[in-house]
Scaffold this active site. Sequence first.
Site, PDB file in Angstrom:
ATOM      1  N   SER A 364     -13.569   0.691  -0.062  1.00 56.13           N
ATOM      2  CA  SER A 364     -14.584  -0.349   0.126  1.00 56.13           C
ATOM      3  C   SER A 364     -14.028  -1.727  -0.234  1.00 56.13           C
ATOM      4  O   SER A 364     -14.302  -2.721   0.450  1.00 56.13           O
ATOM      5  CB  SER A 364     -15.825  -0.049  -0.734  1.00 56.13           C
ATOM      6  OG  SER A 364     -16.339   1.210  -0.409  1.00 56.13           O
ATOM      7  N   ILE A 367     -11.782  -3.014   2.504  1.00 54.96           N
ATOM      8  CA  ILE A 367     -12.582  -3.448   3.659  1.00 54.96           C
ATOM      9  C   ILE A 367     -13.223  -4.803   3.371  1.00 54.96           C
ATOM     10  O   ILE A 367     -13.214  -5.708   4.209  1.00 54.96           O
ATOM     11  CB  ILE A 367     -13.638  -2.370   4.010  1.00 54.96           C
ATOM     12  CG1 ILE A 367     -12.921  -1.102   4.522  1.00 54.96           C
ATOM     13  CG2 ILE A 367     -14.645  -2.888   5.039  1.00 54.96           C
ATOM     14  CD1 ILE A 367     -13.800   0.125   4.660  1.00 54.96           C
ATOM     15  N   ARG A 368     -13.731  -4.963   2.138  1.00 53.00           N
ATOM     16  CA  ARG A 368     -14.332  -6.252   1.768  1.00 53.00           C
ATOM     17  C   ARG A 368     -13.286  -7.371   1.806  1.00 53.00           C
ATOM     18  O   ARG A 368     -13.540  -8.467   2.315  1.00 53.00           O
ATOM     19  CB  ARG A 368     -14.939  -6.173   0.360  1.00 53.00           C
ATOM     20  CG  ARG A 368     -15.476  -7.524  -0.135  1.00 53.00           C
ATOM     21  CD  ARG A 368     -16.152  -7.423  -1.483  1.00 53.00           C
ATOM     22  NE  ARG A 368     -15.184  -7.107  -2.534  1.00 53.00           N
ATOM     23  CZ  ARG A 368     -15.523  -6.859  -3.796  1.00 53.00           C
ATOM     24  NH1 ARG A 368     -16.792  -6.886  -4.165  1.00 53.00           N
ATOM     25  NH2 ARG A 368     -14.604  -6.590  -4.686  1.00 53.00           N
ATOM     26  N   GLU A 369     -12.112  -7.077   1.274  1.00 51.98           N
ATOM     27  CA  GLU A 369     -11.060  -8.106   1.212  1.00 51.98           C
ATOM     28  C   GLU A 369     -10.699  -8.610   2.610  1.00 51.98           C
ATOM     29  O   GLU A 369     -10.456  -9.789   2.812  1.00 51.98           O
ATOM     30  CB  GLU A 369      -9.819  -7.518   0.518  1.00 51.98           C
ATOM     31  CG  GLU A 369      -8.931  -8.526  -0.148  1.00 51.98           C
ATOM     32  CD  GLU A 369      -9.601  -9.266  -1.290  1.00 51.98           C
ATOM     33  OE1 GLU A 369     -10.637  -8.781  -1.806  1.00 51.98           O
ATOM     34  OE2 GLU A 369      -9.112 -10.359  -1.639  1.00 51.98           O
ATOM     35  N   GLU A 372     -14.891  -9.546   4.698  1.00 49.49           N
ATOM     36  CA  GLU A 372     -15.726 -10.624   4.180  1.00 49.49           C
ATOM     37  C   GLU A 372     -14.894 -11.779   3.654  1.00 49.49           C
ATOM     38  O   GLU A 372     -15.112 -12.930   3.991  1.00 49.49           O
ATOM     39  CB  GLU A 372     -16.640 -10.091   3.074  1.00 49.49           C
ATOM     40  CG  GLU A 372     -17.629 -11.155   2.598  1.00 49.49           C
ATOM     41  CD  GLU A 372     -18.266 -10.752   1.293  1.00 49.49           C
ATOM     42  OE1 GLU A 372     -19.264 -10.018   1.351  1.00 49.49           O
ATOM     43  OE2 GLU A 372     -17.768 -11.168   0.227  1.00 49.49           O
TER      44      GLU A 372
END
Lengths: 532, 227
Positions: A364, A367-369, A372
Amino acid sequence: MYTPEMLGLIKTVEQTRERRLKESFPRLTAEEKANILRSYHPDYMEGSMRPVRVGPNAGEKMPHAHVDLLESRSMVDVDGLSLDTIDYDVDVLVIGGGGAGTAAALLAAEGGADVLLATKLRHGDANTMMAEGGIQAADKENDSPAIHYLDAMGGGGFTNIPELVRALVTDAPLCIQWLESLGCMFSKDPDGTMNSIHGGGTSRKRMHFAHDYTGAEIMRTLRDEARNRGIKVVEFSPAVELLTDDHGQCAGAVLYNLETGQYQVVRAKTVIIATGGSGRLHINDSPTTNHYGATADGLVIAYRAGARLIFLDATQFHPTGVAFPEQIVGQLVTEKVRGLGAQLVNIDGEQFIYPLETRDAVSSAIIRECRERRKGISVPSGYGVWLDSPMIEIIHGKGTIEKELPAMFRQYIRFGINMAEMPIIVYPTLHYQNGGVLINENAESEVPNLYVAGEASGGVHGRNRLMGNSLLDIIVFGRRAGKNAAEKAKTVKLGKLTLDHTKRFNEELKKQGLGQRVAPILLPDYRGKISG
Amino acid sequence: MTGETKMVSIYIMGKQYEVPRGVTIMKAMEFAGYRFIRGCGCRGGFCGACGTVYRTPGNFRLKVGLACATMVEEGMHLTQIPFYPANRAAYDLQALKPTLGTLLQHYPEVTRCLGCNQCTRICPQGLSVMDYIAAAQRGDIEKTAHQSFDCIMCGLCASRCPAEIVQYNVGILARRLYARHLVPPAQHLAKRVEEIKAGKFDDELNRLMRMDKEELQKLYDARDIEQ
């Protein structure tokens, strides 16, 4: 080989390395972890699942790829196939020739049963062969099965079935000793002490390994032993349907000869499904680390026979799949790389997650790095983050990577990337089926005389599995399934063989207007494509 | 693949196909329309299912590789190797002695090694196959075990050996003999197995199993983590 742009970006990683060597990135709090999973884990992606409309789990949401299979009709013509000619008549039928199936076959044979092992590809062609990092067992002085239990429960989000976890952690040292006695070449000190390291989510260094060929070493040892014991094996013959008898108990299976297209009937007093997982369904179009044969066959046939599934809505993405070079996108970069000290860093050379959080959380965070925060590195398949592998050589000495991670080193050097000198680029990849057929601690499903072991089974890992608990799972529950199935077979009286459960399932499909597709699919189809 | 894909022309079992440049032989064959039954496994260099033989233009040499790890080249002619019905000894590992005699009894053909080094040249793992067979000939089981450790049993060595040695089967016998009979068993493991059989951890596990999620979570968050 890296592009000039990538080579430029590596300088940034090198510049922050000295500082990061001393830096310890804080672990997530329970609340932070819950938040990051909800916001970024693919399981929570809108539109990725739908409820299945037929069978024991009707109404429950699962990934579309699984539902598609569960709502498919049988490939067998149930009225046309004669069950009068029996090709194999055995005590125990093991379906699947990976680690769980082979362990089961060995124990069933030891229990005095006449065993047949049927497998879709070659004996040993399975995800077990590809498991690199290690196998957990709490056998050191500062560790205990209770601490292992707590780690596994926490890793699984406390959704794991306690009885299964207890079996897992209690049998773990026994299983390692069994493998040791079979001549499995674990990495050891000269006095016999097992080398051990951390995995994501472990509180003790209890990861045992055989360099980074741990699964391959276990698999080839078990296969060799099965050959020594003369266990009957039929290859390239997947089971495409279970058989039941007129008392409603599991009574064998229909095999399909992949090369001649012929069906064969196996009558068996007990059946063990050990068909592995489903990475080759490419859930959400994700690349996968999985073996060519990982197409959920066991789930499909068990479901039609009435077995309940659990946690199929929880898919494990391995945080570090290869994101570059293109030729090997999705292949595994073992967690052992982080276990030995490599950090995950963004395009600015900054850490953004404690490297040994549980896999769901690390995935997660990556994926955020990338999505977003837009701090990922651009690669042909999308983006990725750096895994700063040269840190391992700085921490443990020059040559450590070639010695401890020979498979990883080889995977990259083939493409001109020396991971001992340069960081590698990774992104989450579809890795493991956390769920599967619900079993109890005896490896029994809810269908009489049907046992399930390994990745095809569900419950022991809850919603997220820790590294090193799958190699353990296949040995623990493979052995339990084999032993119990052999014992049970001594008292089973079979009635007339039928495919009545398949007929009933077909009727249910028809009522719902389903069954246009055929399953199991047996092999993925990459014809005309560049994928997989 | 993104952007405009450049193609190369290759020959798969005699037929010509246009496939994208820079892909593995395995992916190229699938692109060309093949759906593997044999000759495909882990797709990542671990299982040894996909040994491939090929030749490139203007070169008489037969080259080999794993289809999952070898790139296509312009003008390449390739075929996949069939299943080799290779010799394999059956044995009771527990009863064997880790000696030269044991190796020679099961695989007498190792004495026939000609030293041609074809096995080493052909190994897709880059192992010094001839060296580990030489170690086996001397009865150095430890060296044979370590030098053959990364073997994926693809069978390419045996396919070229003029002495008809099945190197990969010699290797696994040596590794199992070494790990079972020459390396000491782990004492900490033996001790823990005894403790488990004596029920030492039962009470604590029972207590944990009865806990609800909140209690477990509290314990989990308070765990001390080995450095």
